[in-house]
Enzyme design. Sequence first.
Site, short mmCIF file in Angstrom:
data_model
loop_
_atom_site.label_atom_id
_atom_site.label_comp_id
_atom_site.label_asym_id
_atom_site.label_seq_id
_atom_site.Cartn_x
_atom_site.Cartn_y
_atom_site.Cartn_z
N ASP A 185 34.94 36.95 35.06
CA ASP A 185 33.68 36.71 34.83
C ASP A 185 33.31 37.09 33.55
O ASP A 185 33.67 38.01 32.75
CB ASP A 185 32.67 37.31 36.01
CG ASP A 185 31.52 36.54 36.09
OD1 ASP A 185 31.26 35.85 36.93
OD2 ASP A 185 30.37 37.02 35.34
N GLY A 205 31.83 38.46 43.74
CA GLY A 205 33.25 38.67 44.23
C GLY A 205 33.41 38.05 45.82
O GLY A 205 34.37 38.68 46.54
N CYS A 218 26.63 25.67 43.09
CA CYS A 218 25.50 25.81 44.12
C CYS A 218 24.35 24.95 43.67
O CYS A 218 23.06 25.61 44.03
CB CYS A 218 25.28 27.31 44.37
SG CYS A 218 24.62 28.35 43.03
N CYS A 252 34.64 32.90 37.25
CA CYS A 252 32.96 32.82 37.22
C CYS A 252 33.03 33.48 38.72
O CYS A 252 32.40 32.87 39.66
CB CYS A 252 32.31 31.55 37.12
SG CYS A 252 32.64 30.54 35.84
N ALA A 253 33.84 34.77 38.79
CA ALA A 253 33.88 35.31 40.06
C ALA A 253 32.88 36.00 40.60
O ALA A 253 32.85 36.42 41.71
CB ALA A 253 35.24 35.94 39.99
N ALA A 254 31.97 36.65 39.82
CA ALA A 254 31.07 37.58 40.33
C ALA A 254 30.15 36.88 41.23
O ALA A 254 29.86 35.78 41.20
CB ALA A 254 30.27 38.10 39.15
#
Length: 429
Positions: A277, A258, A375, A254-256
């Site tokens: 992602d 970056g 988050c 779930c990198a975006a």
Amino acid sequence: MKSSYNLRSIAAKVVGQVLDQGQSLSALLPVHQREVSEKDRALLQELCFGVLRVLPQLEWCIQQLMAKPLTGKQRTLHYLIMVGIYQLHYTRIPPHAALAETVEGAVALKRPQLKGLINGVLRQFQRQQEELIQREANHSSHYLHPSWLLARIEHAYPNHWQTIVEANNQRPPMWLRVNRLHHTREAYLNLLAQEGIEAFPHTEFTDAIRLASPCAVDQLPGFSQGWATVQDASAQGCVYWLDPQDGEQILDLCAAPGGKTTHILEAAPQSHVLAVDIDETRLGRVKENLLRLQMHAEVKQGDGRYPDSWCEGRMFDRILLDAPCSATGVIRRHPDIKWLRRDRDIEELVALQKEIFDAIWPHLKVGGTMVYATCSILPQENAQQVTDFLTRHADATLVDTGTRELPGIQMLPHADGGDGFFYAKLVKN
């Protein structure tokens, strides 16, 4: 960019697209900013973000000023009135200019017959402004949150829910991450000071700097050369706790967009990073960030629930799972979250997190480390999610991070601090 435009009408349309069509402000705004001149882009952002930040207050004021709200095809004019009230109460735009431009917005929205109505409502607000704001302060709208979210925050944090809500309603501070491959944090603080930019180091996260006042990135020393990245301090905590090392195989899931991928490579430039992602479009941002920082990572589109479809049997020394979540910790940066989220979304997100968490665990090497992060500030997505995971996986051990808040660390949004975030560090036995 159009040769002539009415900025207030554009702001009203953007607000309508968020509230009526459920579109994301961060996706919409760049598109609409291209419709206005460069000097007007900051104002368009201010009006859109501002209206969505204080939406319940504006709604309440309109209810006092109008017997019947504008609906249907005239709904965008309702949002235009909000834009007008926001300018009069929250900005330094001269009232006569705010009024004139907002009233003209009705023409741009092809409702010239409503100019008189809009002018009358805004002038009435001008006359009654002080009294209205005093009365609104005693109404539930003053918290500027939907009731379901307010109830969840109060239930989770009965002793300091109001402090969290107040932080959510403030403008966020601007945090930088210093690229340690170029400068130490102290050296970059000196560079900022030479440019007259006041800044402060984070007390725990060693790459983080808070600016006293936000500024444009082109004012930051060496930004285009990759000397620094704009990233909230709490988001930087993910890689701080992951503690990547050179030579390791690392998965950023779930990198975006970056920010964490590049942070891993700054901390361990000789590591081998796979950034995955589900959103192909947002993966473009990952590639842009890698390019600006002149770094390399393998970037793949893939669904975290089905790793066998993209990871080709690979095993990883470290995995960072920044799980999809309610984003209730970053409301001050994305005020539209308050109006896009629904109470029922939380259970759906918890189920999705569980599915990804369970699916990716088998791809962590024995002795490997995983950081589960969100988050969010809601316990169901955080401490409870990790507790449930540990009961399902006997080969998972929680790393003691030195807090009393086991399992994991819950960061809450703070005026001069980072956003709301959660981290739990696990090791595979």
